[in-house]
Motif scaffolding. Structure first.
Motif, mmCIF file in Angstrom:
data_model
loop_
_atom_site.group_PDB
_atom_site.id
_atom_site.type_symbol
_atom_site.label_atom_id
_atom_site.label_comp_id
_atom_site.label_asym_id
_atom_site.label_seq_id
_atom_site.Cartn_x
_atom_site.Cartn_y
_atom_site.Cartn_z
ATOM 1 N N THR A 204 -23.572 -70.206 -89.775
ATOM 2 C CA THR A 204 -22.906 -68.515 -90.252
ATOM 3 C C THR A 204 -22.447 -69.305 -89.883
ATOM 4 O OG1 THR A 204 -25.065 -67.358 -89.887
ATOM 5 C CG2 THR A 204 -22.723 -66.359 -90.579
ATOM 6 N N VAL A 205 -21.133 -68.998 -88.783
ATOM 7 C CA VAL A 205 -19.621 -69.277 -89.351
ATOM 8 C C VAL A 205 -19.190 -70.182 -90.056
ATOM 9 C CG1 VAL A 205 -17.457 -70.461 -86.873
ATOM 10 C CG2 VAL A 205 -19.978 -68.864 -86.435
ATOM 11 N N LEU A 206 -19.463 -71.467 -90.511
ATOM 12 C CA LEU A 206 -18.430 -72.324 -90.613
ATOM 13 C C LEU A 206 -19.036 -72.197 -92.248
ATOM 14 C CD1 LEU A 206 -19.993 -76.000 -90.785
ATOM 15 C CD2 LEU A 206 -17.973 -75.159 -90.428
ATOM 16 N N LEU A 207 -20.037 -71.291 -93.163
ATOM 17 C CA LEU A 207 -20.063 -69.945 -94.198
ATOM 18 C C LEU A 207 -18.936 -69.365 -94.574
ATOM 19 C CD1 LEU A 207 -24.081 -69.734 -94.840
ATOM 20 C CD2 LEU A 207 -23.059 -71.321 -96.057
ATOM 21 N N LYS A 208 -19.041 -68.834 -92.702
ATOM 22 C CA LYS A 208 -17.940 -67.517 -93.193
ATOM 23 C C LYS A 208 -16.225 -67.816 -93.379
ATOM 24 C CE LYS A 208 -20.588 -64.017 -92.216
ATOM 25 N NZ LYS A 208 -20.492 -62.646 -93.058
ATOM 26 N N LEU A 209 -16.385 -69.461 -92.503
ATOM 27 C CA LEU A 209 -14.890 -69.816 -93.159
ATOM 28 C C LEU A 209 -14.685 -70.860 -94.242
ATOM 29 C CD1 LEU A 209 -14.493 -72.351 -89.552
ATOM 30 C CD2 LEU A 209 -13.152 -70.315 -90.308
ATOM 31 N N ALA B 224 -13.328 -65.840 -94.731
ATOM 32 C CA ALA B 224 -13.029 -64.748 -93.746
ATOM 33 C C ALA B 224 -12.133 -63.860 -92.457
ATOM 34 C CB ALA B 224 -15.385 -64.586 -92.673
ATOM 35 N N TRP B 225 -12.030 -63.208 -92.266
ATOM 36 C CA TRP B 225 -11.034 -62.590 -91.057
ATOM 37 C C TRP B 225 -11.868 -62.756 -89.794
ATOM 38 C CZ3 TRP B 225 -6.296 -60.521 -91.811
ATOM 39 C CH2 TRP B 225 -6.040 -60.431 -93.203
ATOM 40 N N THR B 226 -11.837 -62.699 -88.689
ATOM 41 C CA THR B 226 -12.303 -62.557 -87.764
ATOM 42 C C THR B 226 -13.619 -61.941 -87.082
ATOM 43 O OG1 THR B 226 -10.591 -60.900 -86.736
ATOM 44 C CG2 THR B 226 -10.110 -63.232 -85.830
ATOM 45 N N GLU B 227 -14.148 -60.617 -88.075
ATOM 46 C CA GLU B 227 -14.497 -59.812 -87.788
ATOM 47 C C GLU B 227 -16.090 -60.210 -88.567
ATOM 48 O OE1 GLU B 227 -12.825 -57.667 -91.083
ATOM 49 O OE2 GLU B 227 -12.091 -58.663 -89.810
ATOM 50 N N GLY B 228 -15.646 -61.677 -89.688
ATOM 51 C CA GLY B 228 -16.620 -62.708 -90.241
ATOM 52 C C GLY B 228 -16.918 -63.595 -89.413
ATOM 53 N N LEU B 229 -16.033 -64.376 -88.659
ATOM 54 C CA LEU B 229 -15.927 -65.796 -87.496
ATOM 55 C C LEU B 229 -16.940 -64.809 -86.922
ATOM 56 C CD1 LEU B 229 -12.530 -67.160 -87.871
ATOM 57 C CD2 LEU B 229 -15.062 -67.356 -88.854
ATOM 58 N N ALA C 277 -17.331 -68.085 -82.255
ATOM 59 C CA ALA C 277 -18.048 -66.423 -82.746
ATOM 60 C C ALA C 277 -18.150 -65.609 -82.385
ATOM 61 C CB ALA C 277 -19.916 -66.839 -82.751
ATOM 62 N N GLU C 278 -18.673 -66.086 -80.529
ATOM 63 C CA GLU C 278 -17.936 -65.083 -79.341
ATOM 64 C C GLU C 278 -16.958 -64.500 -78.906
ATOM 65 O OE1 GLU C 278 -20.104 -65.046 -74.727
ATOM 66 O OE2 GLU C 278 -19.919 -66.168 -75.995
ATOM 67 N N LEU C 279 -16.044 -65.652 -79.037
ATOM 68 C CA LEU C 279 -14.632 -65.138 -78.866
ATOM 69 C C LEU C 279 -14.436 -64.440 -80.313
ATOM 70 C CD1 LEU C 279 -13.281 -68.833 -77.934
ATOM 71 C CD2 LEU C 279 -13.014 -66.593 -76.639
ATOM 72 N N ALA C 280 -14.688 -64.295 -81.689
ATOM 73 C CA ALA C 280 -14.161 -63.579 -81.973
ATOM 74 C C ALA C 280 -14.440 -62.378 -82.653
ATOM 75 C CB ALA C 280 -14.848 -63.985 -84.607
ATOM 76 N N ARG C 281 -15.943 -61.722 -81.738
ATOM 77 C CA ARG C 281 -16.551 -60.623 -81.549
ATOM 78 C C ARG C 281 -15.621 -59.616 -80.345
ATOM 79 N NH1 ARG C 281 -21.547 -63.507 -81.145
ATOM 80 N NH2 ARG C 281 -21.989 -63.448 -78.550
ATOM 81 N N GLU C 282 -15.320 -60.945 -79.541
ATOM 82 C CA GLU C 282 -14.435 -59.992 -78.223
ATOM 83 C C GLU C 282 -13.237 -59.268 -79.038
ATOM 84 O OE1 GLU C 282 -14.756 -62.774 -75.382
ATOM 85 O OE2 GLU C 282 -16.895 -61.960 -75.172
ATOM 86 N N GLU C 283 -12.724 -60.505 -79.638
ATOM 87 C CA GLU C 283 -10.836 -60.128 -79.981
ATOM 88 C C GLU C 283 -11.749 -58.853 -81.399
ATOM 89 O OE1 GLU C 283 -7.895 -61.531 -79.672
ATOM 90 O OE2 GLU C 283 -8.509 -62.438 -78.827
ATOM 91 N N GLU C 284 -12.587 -58.937 -81.994
ATOM 92 C CA GLU C 284 -12.619 -57.983 -83.206
ATOM 93 C C GLU C 284 -12.640 -56.796 -82.096
ATOM 94 O OE1 GLU C 284 -12.433 -55.706 -86.522
ATOM 95 O OE2 GLU C 284 -11.916 -58.027 -85.982
#
Length: 363
Positions: A139-144, A148-153, A234-241
């Motif tokens: 899913t992360v690759l598909l978003k990239l 996608a922005w960080t919320e997508g990642l 994905a975990e880092l992006a989720r925390e950043e978001e």
């Protein structure tokens, strides 16, 4: 006596008394999740203490004989372990055509509508889906690939809180997000438990399958741990978001202004249906760092029902005078036409974003 095989899963959001419903397709991941939850719930010591059921969607995508065989397999499995089963039949190809969605999008919509209905009816308060670490990496690759922005990642979230039409609260959990498919298959082999293979999983006309069968194997030649690396991202992006959303909740009320200014003071706000606008004073954006400026503009557009691309956000920043683009003039009276009918106008002091209800085309 040999110990019973076990499969670890995240129990953080599972509590005694919960009514859990496992979404089961018949594939390895969902079969393993159902059996792992059932084993933990019937353990003589430290039982989960939950109510357990299962849910299956007959999608109508593959030949009826294959889909019917999947349903029969799931029914037999649930009978074997005395687990109540909820079944929903749908014609996904017809829905996809009607809603102008891909088959994947239509199938997801149907599944999650079904999950909400189970929560709304009181059959469950928590739906468990068997997304794995491998699914997260894909899913992360598909978003990239889709920009996608960080919320997508952030990709697949471990928990989603939902409200049903009757406002009954519920949640969707993904307890296997840190579990690899190889672990799941090893667990099922140890139990001598068969599963169903979905023939569409090998069809590379689906983008996800191309990522799974073509792109990820190539990436593993560069980094054998790429799946874990992408899951970590994905975990880092989720925390950043999450951090950014808290910051935006703090600053947006101070920056977003309704309507547009009028002579003599005050602001004019239209009450016409389908017409809404927001404005931001450019000088109040100037001292902010570039990352926060981007976030504010995108959040303002989202409040008007539009999601800005990277390019559109850059054009808005250029209209404000914070970037230089040859196609955008940062001057009073300049305007931009953006996606989904969103427009941006530049005044001496403000950027105004608005959407107007478009008149219907004559018959």
């Amino acid at each position: 006596m040999p110990s019973q095989p076990t499969l670890a899963f995240n129990r953080d959001h599972i509590h005694p008394g919960d009514r859990l419903c496992v979404a089961i397709s018949g594939g390895a991941d969902s079969v393993a999740l159902l059996l792992a939850i059932h084993a933990a719930n019937t353990a003589p010591r430290e039982s989960l203490g939950v109510g357990l059921s299962a849910a299956h969607v007959h999608h109508g995508i593959r030949p009826d004989t294959e889909s019917d065989a999947d349903l029969a397999f799931v029914e037999d499995l649930c009978i074997q372990f005395d687990i109540p089963l909820h079944i929903h039949r749908a014609d996904i190809p017809a829905r996809a055509s009607q809603a102008r969605e891909t088959l994947e999008e239509a199938a997801r919509t149907v599944r999650y509508d079904f999950f909400r209905s189970l929560i709304a009816s009181g059959h469950a308060d928590t739906i468990l889906t068997a997304h794995t670490l491998d699914d997260q990496a894909e899913t992360v690759l598909l978003k990239l690939l889709r920009g996608a922005w960080t919320e997508g990642l952030a990709a697949i979230h471990p928990i989603i809180h939902i409200n049903t039409p009757n406002q009954r609260p519920g949640k969707i959990l993904r307890p296997l997000l840190q579990t690899r498919r190889t672990e799941i298959e090893a667990y099922l082999h140890a139990l001598n438990q068969p599963w169903r293979d979905d023939s569409t999983n090998a069809d590379t006309t689906y983008t996800r399958n191309r990522v799974r069968h073509e792109l990820l194997p190539q990436l593993r030649t560069f980094n054998p741990s790429i799946d874990q690396t992408l899951a970590n991202l994905a975990e880092l992006a989720r925390e950043e978001e999450s951090r950014w959303q808290a910051e935006l909740s703090r600053v947006l009320p101070q920056l977003l202004l309704p309507g547009k200014p009028v002579r003599g003071g005050g602001r004019s706000v239209s009450t016409a249906p389908g017409h809404s606008s927001l404005s931001i004073e450019i000088e109040r954006l100037r001292p902010l760092d570039p990352a926060l400026r981007r976030r504010i503009l995108r959040a303002a557009a989202r409040q008007l029902g539009s999601r800005l691309s990277f390019d559109e956000t850059s054009r808005l920043l250029a209209l404000c005078g914070f970037l230089t683009l040859p196609t955008v003039a940062a001057r009073t009276g300049a305007s931009l036409h953006l996606a989904n009918g969103l427009r941006a106008d530049r005044s001496p002091r403000e950027i105004r974003l608005y959407r107007e209800k478009q008149s219907a085309n004559p018959e």
